[in-house]
Every structure is written in C-alpha cells, then in structure tokens.
Motif scaffolding. Structure first.
Motif, short mmCIF file in Angstrom:
data_model
loop_
_atom_site.label_atom_id
_atom_site.label_comp_id
_atom_site.label_asym_id
_atom_site.label_seq_id
_atom_site.Cartn_x
_atom_site.Cartn_y
_atom_site.Cartn_z
N GLN A 105 0.43 -1.03 -0.05
CA GLN A 105 -0.02 -0.32 -0.03
C GLN A 105 1.27 1.31 -0.21
OE1 GLN A 105 -2.34 -0.46 3.41
NE2 GLN A 105 -0.22 0.13 5.00
N CYS A 106 2.07 1.25 0.05
CA CYS A 106 2.72 2.18 -0.37
C CYS A 106 3.10 3.26 -1.24
CB CYS A 106 4.57 1.53 0.18
SG CYS A 106 4.65 1.15 2.09
N THR A 107 2.94 4.03 -0.99
CA THR A 107 3.11 5.38 -2.42
C THR A 107 4.63 5.76 -2.53
OG1 THR A 107 2.54 7.39 -1.26
CG2 THR A 107 0.54 6.22 -1.30
N ILE A 111 7.34 6.04 -0.39
CA ILE A 111 8.87 5.71 -0.92
C ILE A 111 10.08 7.07 -0.82
CG2 ILE A 111 10.17 4.53 -2.09
CD1 ILE A 111 7.38 2.98 -2.26
N LYS A 112 9.90 7.49 -1.55
CA LYS A 112 10.51 9.02 -2.03
C LYS A 112 11.13 9.23 -0.40
CE LYS A 112 10.58 13.65 -3.94
NZ LYS A 112 10.50 14.54 -4.99
N ALA A 113 10.33 9.48 0.18
CA ALA A 113 10.69 10.45 1.64
C ALA A 113 11.75 9.16 2.86
CB ALA A 113 9.55 10.22 2.77
N LEU A 114 11.58 7.92 2.04
CA LEU A 114 12.72 6.78 2.74
C LEU A 114 14.14 6.80 1.98
CD1 LEU A 114 10.26 3.75 3.30
CD2 LEU A 114 11.18 5.10 5.10
N ASN A 119 11.39 0.20 1.51
CA ASN A 119 11.86 -0.99 2.67
C ASN A 119 11.67 -1.99 3.25
OD1 ASN A 119 9.95 -0.32 3.87
ND2 ASN A 119 10.49 0.88 5.54
N ASN A 120 10.98 -2.38 1.76
CA ASN A 120 9.57 -3.94 2.33
C ASN A 120 8.58 -3.73 3.27
OD1 ASN A 120 12.17 -4.64 0.40
ND2 ASN A 120 12.84 -6.23 1.80
#
Length: 311
Positions: A105-107, A111-114, A119-120
């Motif tokens: 469900q990650c947008t 992910i860009k913020a990570l 990060n699975n």
C-alpha cells in the motif's frame, strides 16, 4: 560455440511504441541484429506496448517499417505484449501460489521520503490485493554479473535487494515481470541492448532464477547522448532517423559501435551495408563505456556526427 554455429542463438529487439526510432534506438537494434546474424542466429522483434498510457498510435507500424527500411529483417512473427495479458496473469498467479508475492500500500511519496528505496514494509502485513501494487519477495538477489561488453557489473545493494513491483496499482503489469516472461517464452539466449538497462538486469536475472530458467547472456551497448548524462530518447524528443536515406545513419551507427566501417559503404545499397557489417562484426570492438557523446557535424556530408566522445 557449436550451439551458436548451429543457429541456437536467439536474440531480440524490443522497442516500446512511444514514438519513432531515433539514433540511439538504431544503435541498439543494429548491435542486437548483427550479433545474432554473425552467429547464424534468429533475431526476433517484440513490441513492448504493456505501458498503454505511453503508447502512441501508429508508432508500432512506423518502427517496423523503419527496421525494414534499414535492412533489419526479423525472424518469426512479431509479438505484442498487449496480446499476452492472460499469459502474464497465469505466471503471476504461480508466484502467488508459491507465496512469493504480496500486496503493498506504500505510495511513491512515502517511498521517496525514505530515500527512494522501498523498505519492504508491507511484506508481512498480508494486505488484500485489490487496488494495491504487487511486489515480489527478493529473497535471492543478484548483486553483480558479467556483461559481454561492460565486463564486470556491480549494482547498489539496496536496489538489488528491494522487493520491487511486478504489477502496478492501476492493474498494469510491470516491465520487470513481462520482459522476463517474454524472454523465457521465446527462448531468448542473448540480450543486446542499451546501457540504461544495466541496473535492472540484476532484477531480471533474479526473476529468471525464481522461475528456474536459464539466464540469457547480456551485452549492454553505450548510450548515445547529446551531452553527458542526457541520453537520446523518445521522452526528450530525439529526432527520428531518416527512413528514406538509411545509409548515412547505418554508417554512423557502425562508427558508434566501433566497427570501423569503410567509407565506400556510404555508396552501397542498404543490403550490402548490412552484409558487410555482419561479416565484419566484432562485439569486442564496442567501446566499454556506458555512454558516448554525439557532436553534430555541420560540414561533412559523409558523417552525421563530427565526433564520438567517450564519457
């Protein structure tokens, strides 16, 4: 070597129909074709139209007519990814049955913020698959490989170990899945393509392993760039190659690939240029760099580009 001489070599060129072929496309197509034909192999053409929002009406036919005009005649029938959806779904479900996939469900924003690497986080959440991206568990990542042109290639560990998307939230199959399934289905043994795909190769290799299939040999030719880091592409409106006068672009493409074409080729018919190129093909002469800068020639009518500058 005996397998190659017997015609067991199977290569392919797989353009996306997002626009006409440009010089960079020609370089990749020509290298792939010549490597196959110099080994008495088969050369297939696959239209990668799986990303329907980027497909341009009429581009597929234009690409095929351009290849034909340049003497790059394909073997067997043309494959269109858009006609393979049931095939892809069947093999996707096989991975689901083996518990190798999960919904995420990650947008992109999250992910860009990570830092841009997923990060699975959703691997153990057991989310429903409706309206979610589908990722593969990257349990056996490939971190490096030997390339027939670029030699030893290593990629960022974070990229290689990331659980990547193989079906998008919008329901479209991802490139990484379909390209491997197509190569398996068509029995591709050698893949000659642009160096912009060096990094994704490790993901594709790992997916060949997941399906317990032989991994093709890879060779990545340098990218044609207008300036360092700025490759010619359909997305940045690189000009289409001239379908009415193929000789000049073929000559320049052979120069680009380090094949030292003789000047007399400029006066040959297309079929004669291709025959010369097949008989003189040497993949070891291709510069072992990831990009080559094209410097426009305004004065010499015999060369489209004044110089090729390795970056």
């Amino acid at each position: 070597m005996n397998d190659l001489l017997s015609g067991a070599y199977r290569g392919r060129f797989a353009p996306s129909p997002s626009g006409p072929l440009h010089f960079g496309s020609l370089v990749a197509a020509l290298a792939s074709f010549l490597d196959a034909k110099s080994h008495l192999g088969q050369w297939l053409v696959r239209i990668e139209d799986i990303d329907t929002p980027r497909t341009v009406k009429g581009a597929s036919d234009l690409i095929l007519s351009t290849l034909d005009a340049y003497g790059l005649h394909w073997d067997e029938h043309i494959t269109y990814q858009s006609a393979q959806l049931d095939f892809y779904q069947t093999h996707l479900e096989k991975l689901f049955d083996e518990s190798q996939l999960y919904a995420c469900q990650c947008t992109r924003k999250q992910i860009k913020a990570l830092g841009g690497i997923y990060n699975n986080a959703c691997r153990k959440l057991e989310l429903p698959t409706i309206n979610q991206a589908i990722r593969i568990k990257q349990n056996s990542p490939v971190l490096k490989f030997n390339d027939l042109i670029q030699n030893k290639v290593s990629v960022n560990t974070s990229f290689a170990t990331e659980d990547y998307i193989i079906k998008r939230r919008d329901g479209l199959f991802a490139y990484q899945l379909v390209v491997v399934l197509d190569d398996i289905h068509q029995g591709i043994t050698h893949i000659v393509r642009g160096a912009d795909l060096l990094e994704p190769t490790v993901r594709q290799m790992s997916l060949f392993n997941v399906y317990n299939e032989n991994i093709p040999l890879f060779a990545h030719v340098p990218l044609a760039v207008a300036e360092p880091g700025f490759k010619l592409s359909k997305q940045n409106y690189a000009p289409a190659i001239d379908i009415t006068k193929p000789q000049l672009a073929l000559f320049d493409a052979l120069r680009f690939l380090g094949q030292a074409p003789i000047p007399e080729l400029l006066h040959f018919k297309v079929e004669e240029i291709i025959a010369w190129a097949i008989s003189h093909w040497d993949i070891n002469k291709i510069p072992k760099v990831t990009e080559i800068q094209l410097i426009k020639n305004e004065n010499n009518p015999h060369c489209q580009f004044l110089a090729l500058k390795n970056n």
